[in-house]
Write a protein that holds these residues in place. Structure first.
Motif, short mmCIF file in Angstrom:
data_model
loop_
_atom_site.label_atom_id
_atom_site.label_comp_id
_atom_site.label_asym_id
_atom_site.label_seq_id
_atom_site.Cartn_x
_atom_site.Cartn_y
_atom_site.Cartn_z
N LEU A 190 0.99 -1.48 -0.28
CA LEU A 190 0.00 -0.07 0.38
C LEU A 190 1.04 1.49 0.05
O LEU A 190 0.64 2.34 -0.14
N ARG A 191 2.11 1.15 0.08
CA ARG A 191 2.80 1.90 0.43
C ARG A 191 3.46 2.88 -1.02
O ARG A 191 2.83 2.72 -1.93
N GLY A 192 2.38 5.22 -0.59
CA GLY A 192 2.65 5.86 -1.34
C GLY A 192 2.01 5.36 -2.73
O GLY A 192 1.96 6.28 -3.45
N LEU A 193 0.18 4.86 -1.69
CA LEU A 193 -0.72 5.41 -3.28
C LEU A 193 -2.22 5.57 -2.49
O LEU A 193 -1.88 5.10 -1.32
N GLU A 194 -2.47 6.01 -3.14
CA GLU A 194 -4.62 7.15 -2.68
C GLU A 194 -4.92 5.73 -2.98
O GLU A 194 -4.90 5.61 -4.12
N THR A 195 -6.04 5.50 -1.61
CA THR A 195 -6.60 5.09 -2.05
C THR A 195 -8.28 5.61 -1.76
O THR A 195 -9.35 4.49 -1.87
N ASP A 196 -8.48 6.72 -1.60
CA ASP A 196 -9.68 7.09 -1.04
C ASP A 196 -10.95 6.70 -2.00
O ASP A 196 -12.06 6.07 -1.80
N LYS A 251 -4.74 0.90 -12.31
CA LYS A 251 -4.81 -0.20 -11.66
C LYS A 251 -4.40 -0.22 -10.20
O LYS A 251 -5.12 -1.30 -9.44
N CYS A 252 -3.30 0.15 -9.93
CA CYS A 252 -2.78 0.42 -8.57
C CYS A 252 -4.58 1.30 -7.85
O CYS A 252 -4.12 0.43 -7.08
N ALA A 253 -4.87 2.26 -7.99
CA ALA A 253 -5.41 2.86 -7.39
C ALA A 253 -6.68 2.05 -6.68
O ALA A 253 -7.66 2.31 -5.72
N GLY A 254 -7.42 1.43 -7.92
CA GLY A 254 -8.38 0.33 -7.88
C GLY A 254 -8.01 -0.91 -6.47
O GLY A 254 -8.22 -1.33 -6.03
N LEU A 255 -6.56 -1.23 -7.53
CA LEU A 255 -6.60 -2.58 -6.09
C LEU A 255 -6.07 -2.10 -4.10
O LEU A 255 -6.51 -3.03 -3.66
N GLN A 287 5.43 -1.67 -10.30
CA GLN A 287 6.14 -1.81 -10.74
C GLN A 287 6.21 -2.10 -12.41
O GLN A 287 7.03 -1.10 -13.10
N ALA A 288 4.80 -1.91 -12.83
CA ALA A 288 4.76 -1.62 -14.56
C ALA A 288 3.94 -0.01 -14.60
O ALA A 288 3.88 0.03 -15.56
N ASN A 289 3.79 0.35 -13.09
CA ASN A 289 4.13 1.92 -13.23
C ASN A 289 2.27 1.82 -14.57
O ASN A 289 1.43 3.23 -14.81
N GLU A 290 1.23 0.98 -13.57
CA GLU A 290 -0.09 1.05 -13.87
C GLU A 290 -0.98 1.93 -12.94
O GLU A 290 -1.72 1.36 -11.94
N THR A 291 -0.73 3.03 -13.14
CA THR A 291 -1.10 4.03 -11.65
C THR A 291 -2.66 4.13 -11.12
O THR A 291 -3.08 3.52 -10.61
N PHE A 310 -3.53 -11.21 0.33
CA PHE A 310 -2.31 -10.96 -0.01
C PHE A 310 -2.06 -11.32 -1.63
O PHE A 310 -1.07 -11.07 -2.58
N ASP A 311 -2.51 -12.45 -2.24
CA ASP A 311 -3.21 -12.64 -3.80
C ASP A 311 -3.46 -11.23 -4.72
O ASP A 311 -2.25 -10.57 -5.65
N LEU A 312 -3.79 -10.26 -3.43
CA LEU A 312 -4.39 -8.64 -4.36
C LEU A 312 -3.02 -7.98 -3.81
O LEU A 312 -2.61 -6.86 -5.36
N ALA A 313 -2.57 -7.95 -2.65
CA ALA A 313 -0.92 -7.60 -2.55
C ALA A 313 -0.33 -7.75 -3.84
O ALA A 313 0.65 -7.02 -3.70
N ARG A 314 0.52 -9.29 -4.07
CA ARG A 314 0.99 -9.88 -5.00
C ARG A 314 0.89 -8.88 -6.65
O ARG A 314 1.71 -8.59 -7.23
N GLU A 315 -0.52 -8.30 -6.43
CA GLU A 315 -0.63 -8.06 -8.12
C GLU A 315 -1.04 -6.61 -8.23
O GLU A 315 -0.50 -5.72 -8.75
N LEU A 316 -0.96 -6.03 -6.74
CA LEU A 316 -0.57 -4.70 -6.41
C LEU A 316 0.43 -4.21 -6.68
O LEU A 316 1.21 -2.91 -7.82
N ASN A 317 1.86 -5.26 -6.27
CA ASN A 317 2.74 -5.21 -6.20
C ASN A 317 3.59 -5.25 -7.64
O ASN A 317 4.59 -4.47 -7.77
N THR A 318 3.13 -5.97 -8.17
CA THR A 318 3.45 -6.05 -10.04
C THR A 318 2.97 -4.57 -10.90
O THR A 318 3.33 -4.57 -11.82
N ALA A 319 1.99 -4.79 -10.22
CA ALA A 319 1.10 -2.97 -11.39
C ALA A 319 2.01 -1.69 -10.96
O ALA A 319 2.07 -1.39 -11.62
#
Length: 457
Positions: A323-329, A376-380, A370-374, A359-368
């Protein structure tokens, strides 16, 4: 559809509330003569999680958890301390609420106290006497006549013949039967007492919960919860009292959480492995304790050990790191992960499986990330936060969790290391990294040259 394991029927059943869209739930709370221990923490967290999920599922929940503020242990401890029993109980009620807040346990809707329920308790005992199910014993105490309640033993699976065979020969002659239990105790010198039709006295433990639950939720309600140790005789006696007094079914679903063990042994003061919540909070973050409790299914035994708590801390750190560095509101939740999470929780509140979804969600979030998929990152990230919130976790700012109380000295050391690296002084940079590690500070260098950090779990 939500399914709950019902101790009464010994099977998992589809949950059907008595009134569509509404749920009444009563949980046996604390006897407040000492600080809450890890077993109490499990009851708090388990049924707080149940309450959160019932509300998420759209039910209008009325959650009642009582306080036992008069009994033998309370009187004994107050006498030991040379204080009024009310001073003792109020102090430990305050302490219990502090522990609750630390563990992100939301307050119940109603928190009745036994001492405030005396008129209701007396009224129920009078009804039981009138119904021929209770009597005044030879010592003036009022007893429940177990043999006159046809279904006694239905919850615990015990039968009267086996119970009677197990009783000691030297029975209490004040009773008509050794299995009978006390509803009202006659006052002893210098003990708290209330006026009743049977003279000055105080309630027995079991009758308190029957009176408080039915007064708050009605004669017949949906869910009754508590620790497995209360199944017999406490909850068995509650059924006998309540149904004997009202003539109605008492509770539809009985939920019992498993025991807490310490290093695979039963937790007890005599074994020296008894831990209060506040003792554990001196060593571990509150959220780590809550997360640790949720890692086991509520009906399973929970083994407390430093190794298990440390592993829980490492695992929770992985979720916060994602979750670090991501806005989630404002981002909507991911429908697939929400569906998987709800499937797990609908299966008798299976929090270990629900956490595996996170944990599955966190793994996909970390991948997103790394790929700078902004987008997708926000939704996850929003999904991870919101699903975590249904379990009472992941609501802290990620950096606050990972870094704790940061001080200026750490920031200065990190900046000094950044400057050393710019100057290609690798030896100094490594030295500063090692010094920080010795303080429990873990540096995390990114490919773009930025440095984040967290405290070692």
């Amino acid at each position: 559809m939500l399914k709950i394991y019902n101790t009464l029927t010994r099977k998992k059943e589809p949950f059907q509330p008595r009134v569509a869209g509404q749920v009444g739930m009563y949980v046996c709370g604390m006897t407040v003569y000492d600080y809450c221990h890890i077993g109490h923490a499990r009851v708090m967290v388990v049924f707080d999680t149940v309450a959160r999920y019932l509300r998420h599922s759209g039910y209008a929940l009325t959650y009642v958890r009582n306080i036992t503020d008069i009994d033998d242990k309370i009187i004994h401890r107050a006498n030991e301390n040379g204080e009024e029993f009310t001073a003792l109980t109020e102090r430990f009620i305050d302490a219990m609420h502090e522990d609750e807040r630390a563990l992100s346990v939301l307050p119940p809707d109603h928190e009745p106290k036994a001492t405030q329920s005396i008129p209701d308790i007396i009224a129920m005992i009078e009804t039981l006497i009138g119904n021929g199910l209770a009597y005044v014993g030879g010592n003036g105490d009022v007893f429940y006549s177990v043999s006159k309640f046809a279904n006694y033993g239905q919850l615990s699976g015990k039968n009267l013949e086996d119970l009677q065979a197990g009783e000691r020969v030297d029975i209490d002659h004040a009773k008509q039967d050794p299995l009978d239990f006390v509803l009202w105790k006659m006052a002893k010198p210098d003990e708290p007492a209330w006026q009743s039709p049977w003279g000055l006295g105080r309630p027995g433990w079991h009758i308190e919960c029957s009176a408080m639950s039915t007064c708050c939720l009605g004669n017949h309600f949906d869910i009754h919860g508590g620790g497995m140790d209360l199944q017999f005789p406490h909850h068995e006696n509650e059924i006998a009292q309540s149904e004997g007094a009202t003539g109605e079914k008492f509770v539809n679903v009985w939920m019992h959480n498993g025991f807490v063990r310490v290093n695979e042994e039963k937790m007890s003061k005599s074994l020296g492995n008894f831990f209060t919540v506040r003792e554990v909070l001196k060593i571990y973050k509150p959220e780590v304790i809550r997360f640790f409790i949720l890692l086991s299914h509520y009906r399973s035994p929970l083994n407390y050990s430093d190794e298990q708590l440390n592993e829980a801390g490492v695992a929770l750190t992985r979720l916060y790191t994602a979750l670090r560095g991501l806005e989630t509101d404002d981002a909507p939740m991911n429908a697939d992960y929400l569906s998987r999470f709800e499937q797990a929780m609908d299966d008798d509140f299976n929090t270990p499986v629900a956490l595996s979804v996170l944990f599955d969600l966190a793994r996909e979030l970390n991948t997103a990330k790394q790929a700078n998929e902004t987008e997708k990152c926000a939704g996850l990230a929003a999904t991870l936060r919101k699903l975590g919130g249904l379990l009472g976790i992941l609501q802290t700012d990620a950096d606050s969790f990972l870094q704790g109380d940061a001080d200026e000295a750490i920031s200065q050391q990190i900046q000094a290391r950044i400057d050393a690296k710019k100057a290609k002084n690798w030896a100094l940079a490594d030295q500063i990294r090692d010094e920080l590690k010795a303080q429990g500070i873990i540096l995390e260098d990114a490919p773009n040259g930025t440095t984040t950090w967290r405290r070692e779990v």
